[in-house]
Design a protein around this motif. Structure first.
Motif, PDB file in Angstrom:
ATOM      1  N   LYS A  91      -6.893   4.423   2.932  1.00 59.83           N
ATOM      2  CA  LYS A  91      -7.128   3.005   3.184  1.00 59.83           C
ATOM      3  C   LYS A  91      -6.185   2.180   2.314  1.00 59.83           C
ATOM      4  O   LYS A  91      -5.944   2.513   1.151  1.00 59.83           O
ATOM      5  CB  LYS A  91      -8.582   2.673   2.848  1.00 59.83           C
ATOM      6  N   VAL A  92      -5.669   1.089   2.868  1.00 67.71           N
ATOM      7  CA  VAL A  92      -4.778   0.207   2.123  1.00 67.71           C
ATOM      8  C   VAL A  92      -5.617  -0.640   1.168  1.00 67.71           C
ATOM      9  O   VAL A  92      -6.524  -1.355   1.587  1.00 67.71           O
ATOM     10  CB  VAL A  92      -3.958  -0.698   3.075  1.00 67.71           C
ATOM     11  N   LEU A  93      -5.318  -0.534  -0.135  1.00 64.72           N
ATOM     12  CA  LEU A  93      -6.049  -1.298  -1.151  1.00 64.72           C
ATOM     13  C   LEU A  93      -5.436  -2.678  -1.345  1.00 64.72           C
ATOM     14  O   LEU A  93      -6.150  -3.669  -1.465  1.00 64.72           O
ATOM     15  CB  LEU A  93      -6.054  -0.537  -2.470  1.00 64.72           C
ATOM     16  N   THR A  94      -4.100  -2.740  -1.420  1.00 68.28           N
ATOM     17  CA  THR A  94      -3.396  -4.020  -1.542  1.00 68.28           C
ATOM     18  C   THR A  94      -2.157  -4.003  -0.665  1.00 68.28           C
ATOM     19  O   THR A  94      -1.561  -2.955  -0.448  1.00 68.28           O
ATOM     20  CB  THR A  94      -2.951  -4.308  -2.995  1.00 68.28           C
ATOM     21  N   ALA A  95      -1.780  -5.171  -0.185  1.00 74.62           N
ATOM     22  CA  ALA A  95      -0.558  -5.323   0.603  1.00 74.62           C
ATOM     23  C   ALA A  95       0.242  -6.484   0.021  1.00 74.62           C
ATOM     24  O   ALA A  95      -0.296  -7.564  -0.180  1.00 74.62           O
ATOM     25  CB  ALA A  95      -0.900  -5.585   2.061  1.00 74.62           C
ATOM     26  N   ASP A  96       1.516  -6.240  -0.268  1.00 73.15           N
ATOM     27  CA  ASP A  96       2.392  -7.263  -0.830  1.00 73.15           C
ATOM     28  C   ASP A  96       3.557  -7.496   0.134  1.00 73.15           C
ATOM     29  O   ASP A  96       4.564  -6.786   0.078  1.00 73.15           O
ATOM     30  CB  ASP A  96       2.910  -6.808  -2.201  1.00 73.15           C
ATOM     31  N   PRO A  97       3.434  -8.478   1.042  1.00 68.82           N
ATOM     32  CA  PRO A  97       4.467  -8.710   2.046  1.00 68.82           C
ATOM     33  C   PRO A  97       5.811  -9.138   1.451  1.00 68.82           C
ATOM     34  O   PRO A  97       6.858  -8.816   1.997  1.00 68.82           O
ATOM     35  CB  PRO A  97       3.905  -9.832   2.917  1.00 68.82           C
ATOM     36  N   LYS A 138       5.552  -3.834   0.066  1.00 71.43           N
ATOM     37  CA  LYS A 138       4.910  -2.648  -0.490  1.00 71.43           C
ATOM     38  C   LYS A 138       3.407  -2.685  -0.237  1.00 71.43           C
ATOM     39  O   LYS A 138       2.812  -3.749  -0.114  1.00 71.43           O
ATOM     40  CB  LYS A 138       5.165  -2.552  -1.992  1.00 71.43           C
ATOM     41  N   VAL A 139       2.822  -1.492  -0.172  1.00 70.54           N
ATOM     42  CA  VAL A 139       1.377  -1.350  -0.018  1.00 70.54           C
ATOM     43  C   VAL A 139       0.872  -0.310  -1.012  1.00 70.54           C
ATOM     44  O   VAL A 139       1.598   0.601  -1.387  1.00 70.54           O
ATOM     45  CB  VAL A 139       0.973  -0.936   1.418  1.00 70.54           C
ATOM     46  N   PRO A 189       2.204   1.345  -5.887  1.00 69.31           N
ATOM     47  CA  PRO A 189       2.642   0.892  -4.566  1.00 69.31           C
ATOM     48  C   PRO A 189       3.779   1.742  -3.992  1.00 69.31           C
ATOM     49  O   PRO A 189       4.594   2.285  -4.729  1.00 69.31           O
ATOM     50  CB  PRO A 189       3.133  -0.534  -4.818  1.00 69.31           C
ATOM     51  N   ILE A 190       3.802   1.851  -2.659  1.00 68.22           N
ATOM     52  CA  ILE A 190       4.910   2.488  -1.948  1.00 68.22           C
ATOM     53  C   ILE A 190       5.405   1.517  -0.885  1.00 68.22           C
ATOM     54  O   ILE A 190       4.700   0.576  -0.506  1.00 68.22           O
ATOM     55  CB  ILE A 190       4.505   3.828  -1.297  1.00 68.22           C
ATOM     56  N   TYR A 191       6.617   1.750  -0.408  1.00 69.09           N
ATOM     57  CA  TYR A 191       7.176   0.862   0.614  1.00 69.09           C
ATOM     58  C   TYR A 191       6.381   0.964   1.913  1.00 69.09           C
ATOM     59  O   TYR A 191       5.971   2.056   2.320  1.00 69.09           O
ATOM     60  CB  TYR A 191       8.643   1.190   0.868  1.00 69.09           C
ATOM     61  N   ALA A 192       6.177  -0.184   2.556  1.00 70.49           N
ATOM     62  CA  ALA A 192       5.395  -0.250   3.788  1.00 70.49           C
ATOM     63  C   ALA A 192       6.071   0.506   4.927  1.00 70.49           C
ATOM     64  O   ALA A 192       5.411   0.957   5.862  1.00 70.49           O
ATOM     65  CB  ALA A 192       5.173  -1.702   4.189  1.00 70.49           C
ATOM     66  N   SER A 193       7.392   0.690   4.843  1.00 69.74           N
ATOM     67  CA  SER A 193       8.106   1.413   5.893  1.00 69.74           C
ATOM     68  C   SER A 193       7.812   2.915   5.854  1.00 69.74           C
ATOM     69  O   SER A 193       8.102   3.629   6.806  1.00 69.74           O
ATOM     70  CB  SER A 193       9.612   1.186   5.755  1.00 69.74           C
ATOM     71  N   LYS A 194       7.224   3.391   4.754  1.00 74.16           N
ATOM     72  CA  LYS A 194       6.904   4.818   4.618  1.00 74.16           C
ATOM     73  C   LYS A 194       5.512   5.152   5.124  1.00 74.16           C
ATOM     74  O   LYS A 194       5.091   6.307   5.067  1.00 74.16           O
ATOM     75  CB  LYS A 194       7.022   5.247   3.153  1.00 74.16           C
TER      76      LYS A 194
END
Length: 101
Positions: free
Chosen positions: A22-28, A32-33, A62-67
């Motif tokens: 589950k995504v805990l945080t999202a940083d547009p 990163k997520v 955090p890891i990149y959202a593209s991954k």
């Protein structure tokens, strides 16, 4: 960025490839997520207040959202995200089954 907080995602690359969480945080802004149980690092923490416990703790970084790729709640598969505008409201849809996310 098509991924939001509380979405279920699967990791596409890296040491945690194939893991779901589950995504805990999202940083547009940084794209990163932070995903639960993925990309866990150990951190040495000092006790800050009296009575606090120090030691080595595990933290999700955090890891990149593209991954990561979104998992559709209806079909249960990793899918790309499409957008549909209905009654002036923009919604996300699954590219595989067409269900609203």
């Amino acid at each position: 960025m098509n991924i939001k907080k509380d979405d279920k995602v699967v990791v596409l690359s890296g040491k945690d490839k194939g893991k779901q969480g589950k995504v805990l945080t999202a940083d547009p802004k940084a794209a990163k997520v932070t995903v639960e149980g993925v990309n866990v690092a150990t951190k040495h923490q000092k006790p800050r207040k009296q009575g606090d416990e120090g030691g080595i703790i595990k933290v999700e970084t955090p890891i990149y959202a593209s991954k990561v790729q979104l998992v559709c709640p209806k079909c249960g598969k990793a899918t790309r995200v499409g957008h549909k505008i209905e009654n002036g409201k923009k919604t996300r849809v699954c590219k595989k089954c067409g269900a609203e996310i």
